[in-house]
Design a protein around this motif. Structure first.
Motif, PDB file in Angstrom:
ATOM      1  N   ALA A 271       0.849  -1.200   0.000  1.00 38.15           N
ATOM      2  CA  ALA A 271       0.000   0.000   0.000  1.00 38.15           C
ATOM      3  C   ALA A 271       0.880   1.244   0.000  1.00 38.15           C
ATOM      4  CB  ALA A 271      -0.894  -0.026   1.233  1.00 38.15           C
ATOM      5  N   PRO A 272       0.396   2.325  -0.615  1.00 40.91           N
ATOM      6  CA  PRO A 272       1.183   3.562  -0.619  1.00 40.91           C
ATOM      7  C   PRO A 272       1.496   3.985   0.822  1.00 40.91           C
ATOM      8  CG  PRO A 272      -0.775   3.787  -2.012  1.00 40.91           C
ATOM      9  CD  PRO A 272      -0.895   2.482  -1.300  1.00 40.91           C
ATOM     10  N   GLY A 273       2.696   4.475   1.028  1.00 39.62           N
ATOM     11  CA  GLY A 273       3.082   4.910   2.369  1.00 39.62           C
ATOM     12  C   GLY A 273       3.397   3.769   3.304  1.00 39.62           C
ATOM     13  N   HIS A 274       3.589   2.592   2.741  1.00 42.90           N
ATOM     14  CA  HIS A 274       3.879   1.432   3.569  1.00 42.90           C
ATOM     15  C   HIS A 274       5.179   0.741   3.157  1.00 42.90           C
ATOM     16  CE1 HIS A 274      -0.138   2.058   4.986  1.00 42.90           C
ATOM     17  NE2 HIS A 274      -0.001   1.081   5.873  1.00 42.90           N
ATOM     18  N   ARG A 275       5.733   0.005   4.085  1.00 43.30           N
ATOM     19  CA  ARG A 275       6.904  -0.811   3.785  1.00 43.30           C
ATOM     20  C   ARG A 275       6.443  -2.140   3.198  1.00 43.30           C
ATOM     21  NH1 ARG A 275       8.101   1.513   8.858  1.00 43.30           N
ATOM     22  NH2 ARG A 275       9.972   2.786   8.746  1.00 43.30           N
ATOM     23  N   SER A 276       7.351  -2.807   2.502  1.00 44.64           N
ATOM     24  CA  SER A 276       7.052  -4.162   2.018  1.00 44.64           C
ATOM     25  C   SER A 276       6.822  -5.064   3.220  1.00 44.64           C
ATOM     26  CB  SER A 276       8.234  -4.728   1.239  1.00 44.64           C
ATOM     27  OG  SER A 276       8.506  -3.962   0.116  1.00 44.64           O
ATOM     28  N   LEU A 277       5.954  -6.046   3.033  1.00 46.35           N
ATOM     29  CA  LEU A 277       5.770  -7.054   4.079  1.00 46.35           C
ATOM     30  C   LEU A 277       6.866  -8.093   3.895  1.00 46.35           C
ATOM     31  CD1 LEU A 277       1.917  -7.446   3.893  1.00 46.35           C
ATOM     32  CD2 LEU A 277       3.198  -6.755   5.913  1.00 46.35           C
ATOM     33  N   ARG A 278       7.789  -8.124   4.835  1.00 47.73           N
ATOM     34  CA  ARG A 278       8.963  -8.987   4.667  1.00 47.73           C
ATOM     35  C   ARG A 278       9.108  -9.875   5.900  1.00 47.73           C
ATOM     36  NH1 ARG A 278      12.240  -5.249   3.899  1.00 47.73           N
ATOM     37  NH2 ARG A 278      12.846  -5.342   1.737  1.00 47.73           N
ATOM     38  N   CYS A 279       9.062 -11.205   5.706  1.00 49.17           N
ATOM     39  CA  CYS A 279       9.068 -12.115   6.870  1.00 49.17           C
ATOM     40  C   CYS A 279      10.427 -12.790   7.046  1.00 49.17           C
ATOM     41  CB  CYS A 279       7.943 -13.136   6.757  1.00 49.17           C
ATOM     42  SG  CYS A 279       8.059 -14.214   5.335  1.00 49.17           S
ATOM     43  N   THR A 280      11.441 -11.958   7.265  1.00 52.85           N
ATOM     44  CA  THR A 280      12.812 -12.468   7.415  1.00 52.85           C
ATOM     45  C   THR A 280      12.928 -13.520   8.523  1.00 52.85           C
ATOM     46  OG1 THR A 280      13.400 -10.187   6.943  1.00 52.85           O
ATOM     47  CG2 THR A 280      15.211 -11.674   7.474  1.00 52.85           C
ATOM     48  N   GLY A 281      12.270 -13.259   9.658  1.00 47.04           N
ATOM     49  CA  GLY A 281      12.367 -14.177  10.798  1.00 47.04           C
ATOM     50  C   GLY A 281      11.908 -15.577  10.436  1.00 47.04           C
ATOM     51  N   LEU A 282      10.748 -15.670   9.797  1.00 41.97           N
ATOM     52  CA  LEU A 282      10.233 -16.987   9.417  1.00 41.97           C
ATOM     53  C   LEU A 282      11.149 -17.652   8.390  1.00 41.97           C
ATOM     54  CD1 LEU A 282       7.919 -19.077   9.709  1.00 41.97           C
ATOM     55  CD2 LEU A 282       6.870 -18.003   7.717  1.00 41.97           C
ATOM     56  N   ALA A 283      11.650 -16.847   7.442  1.00 45.22           N
ATOM     57  CA  ALA A 283      12.511 -17.413   6.397  1.00 45.22           C
ATOM     58  C   ALA A 283      13.758 -18.058   6.999  1.00 45.22           C
ATOM     59  CB  ALA A 283      12.911 -16.327   5.398  1.00 45.22           C
ATOM     60  N   LEU A 284      14.378 -17.376   7.959  1.00 47.41           N
ATOM     61  CA  LEU A 284      15.584 -17.928   8.590  1.00 47.41           C
ATOM     62  C   LEU A 284      15.247 -19.161   9.408  1.00 47.41           C
ATOM     63  CD1 LEU A 284      17.354 -14.638   9.775  1.00 47.41           C
ATOM     64  CD2 LEU A 284      17.825 -15.993   7.720  1.00 47.41           C
ATOM     65  N   LEU A 322       4.988   3.559   6.953  1.00 51.70           N
ATOM     66  CA  LEU A 322       6.232   4.324   6.809  1.00 51.70           C
ATOM     67  C   LEU A 322       6.303   5.549   7.722  1.00 51.70           C
ATOM     68  CD1 LEU A 322       7.106   4.232   2.999  1.00 51.70           C
ATOM     69  CD2 LEU A 322       8.623   3.650   4.885  1.00 51.70           C
ATOM     70  N   THR A 323       5.151   5.979   8.256  1.00 50.84           N
ATOM     71  CA  THR A 323       5.202   7.120   9.183  1.00 50.84           C
ATOM     72  C   THR A 323       5.783   6.699  10.539  1.00 50.84           C
ATOM     73  OG1 THR A 323       2.919   6.703   9.858  1.00 50.84           O
ATOM     74  CG2 THR A 323       3.249   8.348   8.122  1.00 50.84           C
ATOM     75  N   ASP A 324       5.840   5.368  10.796  1.00 51.13           N
ATOM     76  CA  ASP A 324       6.537   4.852  11.983  1.00 51.13           C
ATOM     77  C   ASP A 324       8.013   4.714  11.648  1.00 51.13           C
ATOM     78  OD1 ASP A 324       4.477   4.564  13.717  1.00 51.13           O
ATOM     79  OD2 ASP A 324       4.109   2.437  13.285  1.00 51.13           O
ATOM     80  N   PRO A 325       8.879   5.512  12.246  1.00 49.62           N
ATOM     81  CA  PRO A 325      10.292   5.365  11.912  1.00 49.62           C
ATOM     82  C   PRO A 325      10.895   4.115  12.562  1.00 49.62           C
ATOM     83  CG  PRO A 325      10.008   7.067  13.581  1.00 49.62           C
ATOM     84  CD  PRO A 325       8.638   6.563  13.244  1.00 49.62           C
ATOM     85  N   VAL A 326      11.964   3.593  11.940  1.00 53.93           N
ATOM     86  CA  VAL A 326      12.698   2.467  12.524  1.00 53.93           C
ATOM     87  C   VAL A 326      13.339   2.940  13.828  1.00 53.93           C
ATOM     88  CG1 VAL A 326      14.601   0.840  12.153  1.00 53.93           C
ATOM     89  CG2 VAL A 326      13.158   1.513  10.236  1.00 53.93           C
ATOM     90  N   ARG A 327      13.395   2.082  14.839  1.00 53.36           N
ATOM     91  CA  ARG A 327      13.955   2.459  16.146  1.00 53.36           C
ATOM     92  C   ARG A 327      15.339   3.090  16.002  1.00 53.36           C
ATOM     93  NH1 ARG A 327      17.202  -0.193  14.348  1.00 53.36           N
ATOM     94  NH2 ARG A 327      17.873  -2.347  14.611  1.00 53.36           N
ATOM     95  N   SER A 328      15.601   4.101  16.833  1.00 53.34           N
ATOM     96  CA  SER A 328      16.884   4.805  16.791  1.00 53.34           C
ATOM     97  C   SER A 328      17.728   4.370  17.983  1.00 53.34           C
ATOM     98  CB  SER A 328      16.653   6.301  16.878  1.00 53.34           C
ATOM     99  OG  SER A 328      16.095   6.616  18.143  1.00 53.34           O
ATOM    100  N   HIS A 329      18.973   4.831  18.015  1.00 53.45           N
ATOM    101  CA  HIS A 329      19.850   4.547  19.165  1.00 53.45           C
ATOM    102  C   HIS A 329      19.206   5.033  20.455  1.00 53.45           C
ATOM    103  CE1 HIS A 329      23.311   2.949  17.123  1.00 53.45           C
ATOM    104  NE2 HIS A 329      23.204   3.909  16.214  1.00 53.45           N
ATOM    105  N   LYS A 330      18.574   6.204  20.337  1.00 54.84           N
ATOM    106  CA  LYS A 330      17.930   6.789  21.516  1.00 54.84           C
ATOM    107  C   LYS A 330      16.823   5.873  22.040  1.00 54.84           C
ATOM    108  CE  LYS A 330      18.012  11.763  21.840  1.00 54.84           C
ATOM    109  NZ  LYS A 330      17.527  12.931  21.080  1.00 54.84           N
ATOM    110  N   ASP A 331      16.012   5.353  21.109  1.00 54.50           N
ATOM    111  CA  ASP A 331      14.933   4.434  21.508  1.00 54.50           C
ATOM    112  C   ASP A 331      15.510   3.211  22.222  1.00 54.50           C
ATOM    113  OD1 ASP A 331      13.130   6.102  20.229  1.00 54.50           O
ATOM    114  OD2 ASP A 331      13.267   4.986  18.337  1.00 54.50           O
TER     115      ASP A 331
END
Ligand SMILES: [Zn+2]
Length: 501
Positions: A271-284, A322-331
């Protein structure tokens, strides 16, 4: 290979460096040392002066330390005294020819490190074949995927013929490619959003003993897999997985090459404004489960090419919005990263599973944004894998690193796997633990210190992945409290012995 060192030997053929040349002998003296009492050891660092013994080492019947130049030997009685536990051991029959002028290599004073090359008939898996499961992310723009595919296809050409290879691709779903099916591409699909246990996945793949629903495949490893058999459920053929999902590189490389060729970017709508749905955890998790079911306990490398953060299912590090930023060092500092703890917990569990089977995770992450290595690094640390971060799969940092891993086979980087490290110490020394790419095997003993540091509470460790540059730091504690303890001691020296398999 075994390494012995006297407490005064700084480095040499042993590949050992100590923080102190002279060690304190009491707890009180030790507490005055600002720098910890430690040794950095390089377990498989090659050296031209290390001799090769074509037989198994002699071990003490009490503490299982290996015969070494610091043992006292009574040549007339054919007895050696273990310098660790003072046990008197008889030499076996085939040593009966030894004398003061005819000593075996392991008693030469200069051979403080010896490599034992045990004849293949003596041990079952003397030379295990290398195993690779490639895990390719397809949630990428066309150009990035093209670079990643190219690198993977080149790597396949460098694999030794006897290596076993498997292939898993993923995006919003995980696709396990059945390679024994060369005419049509047969793929098992797992939904990334679903909570799935390992057994559930293995059951779907027909790899769960007893309840397997997979095809029964004839023939030994690699050769003679049946082509074009659509169905034919025969339950519980435990190692059918090898012929279905892992093939020798001589045939598997070609099949994976064409499967990779056919792969397009993930088709799941974003969807516009969204990240790809990526299931890295399950894949590994699926890749590790597949490897473990096909070759339990024999090691292998899961080589993952990941192009962005996990956003779906287990191991997610950020939401899709995408409006949720990835966690930062501060977080992370303030413990305010919403997904962090849960993701780390998931990867920690996965690392346990991988260590159990001796598997290694190599992570090649290329993205402009974060991919979540902070969460995943526990697996790489515990399994001794490689991690390479770059901003693009077309960037030389990725391209050259990836190529180097495969280019000259395993010799180039000296990659080894499924190793163990054991340590023996004089009784006044306690082992606090090891800092470095290893996992405790929880082998308790008198040499274990009460306060662990790093991977502690043990005298044995698993080294899932190691190479000639692997370096581990062992931290020690001095346990004796009274100088008078030593007045009657047979040998005033302290000894440490490491054994790497
Ligand atoms: Zn002993």
């Amino acid at each position: 290979m075994s390494t012995e060192m006297a407490n005064t030997d700084p480095e040499g053929i042993d590949g050992v460096r100590m923080t102190w040349n002279a060690w304190p002998r009491t707890k009180v003296d030790a507490s005055k040392c600002v720098i910890p009492i430690a040794a950095s050891i390089s377990p498989i660092r090659p050296h031209p002066h290390i001799p090769n013994n074509p037989y198994a080492p002699l071990r003490c019947k009490t503490c299982s330390a290996v015969l070494n130049p610091f043992c006292r030997v009574d040549f007339s009685a054919l007895i050696w005294i273990c310098p660790f536990c003072f046990q008197r051991n008889h030499f076996p029959h085939h040593y009966s020819g030894i004398s003061e002028t005819n000593v075996p290599a392991e008693l030469y004073p200069q051979y403080t490190t010896i490599e034992y090359v045990i004849p293949t008939s003596d041990i079952h898996h003397a030379l295990p074949q290398p195993v690779y499961v490639f895990v390719l992310d397809t949630c990428m723009i066309e150009e990035e995927l093209r670079f990643a595919k190219l690198a993977l296809q080149q790597a396949l050409e460098f694999l030794p013929e006897n290596a076993l290879v498997g292939f898993v691709s993923f995006g919003t779903q995980v696709q396990v490619h059945e390679l024994g099916y060369s005419d049509v591409s047969k793929v098992y699909v797992f939904q990334g959003s679903k909570e799935m246990t390992k057994d559930h996945v293995l059951n779907q793949l027909g790899l769960l003993g007893g309840v397997a629903s997979g095809r029964r495949v004839g023939g030994g490893t690699g050769q003679g897999f049946q082509k074009g058999v659509a169905h034919g459920h025969g339950g519980g053929f435990p190692n059918s997985g090898i012929t279905r999902f892992l093939l020798p590189a001589s045939e598997g490389a070609y099949i994976i090459h064409s499967r990779v060729e056919d792969l397009g970017t993930d088709k799941w709508p974003v969807a516009p404004g969204h990240r790809s749905l990526r299931c890295t955890g399950l894949a590994l998790s699926v890749a590790s489960g597949l490897l473990g079911a096909c070759l339990p306990g024999t090691g292998g490398r899961v080589v993952a090419l990941v192009g962005g953060p996990c956003t779906e299912g287990h191991g997610s590090i950020v939401s899709q919005d995408l409006t949720d930023p990835v966690r930062s060092h501060k977080d992370l500092d303030k413990d305010a990263a919403l997904y962090f703890r849960k993701a780390v917990q998931f990867y920690e569990e996965l690392s346990k599973q991988m260590v159990n089977h001796g598997q290694v995770l190599d992570l090649f992450a290329s993205a402009l944004d974060q991919v979540g290595v902070a969460e995943m690094k526990v697996i790489i640390e515990r399994t001794g894998g490689l991690v390479v971060l770059a901003e693009s799969f077309g960037h030389p940092v990725f391209r050259d690193s990836f190529k180097r891993v495969f280019e000259n086979g395993e010799e180039a980087l000296g990659l080894s796997y499924n190793g163990t490290l054991e340590m023996n110490c004089s009784k006044d020394i306690k082992i606090q633990g090891i800092i470095g790419p290893c996992t405790s095997l929880e082998k308790k003993g008198p040499a274990v210190a009460s306060t662990p540091i790093g991977q502690g509470n043990t005298t044995a460790w698993k080294l899932c992945g190691l190479d000639k540059d692997t370096c581990l730091t062992v931290l020690f504690d001095i346990s004796s409290t009274d100088r008078s303890d030593h007045s009657g001691t047979l040998n005033p020296q302290l000894y440490i012995q490491t054994l790497t398999r």
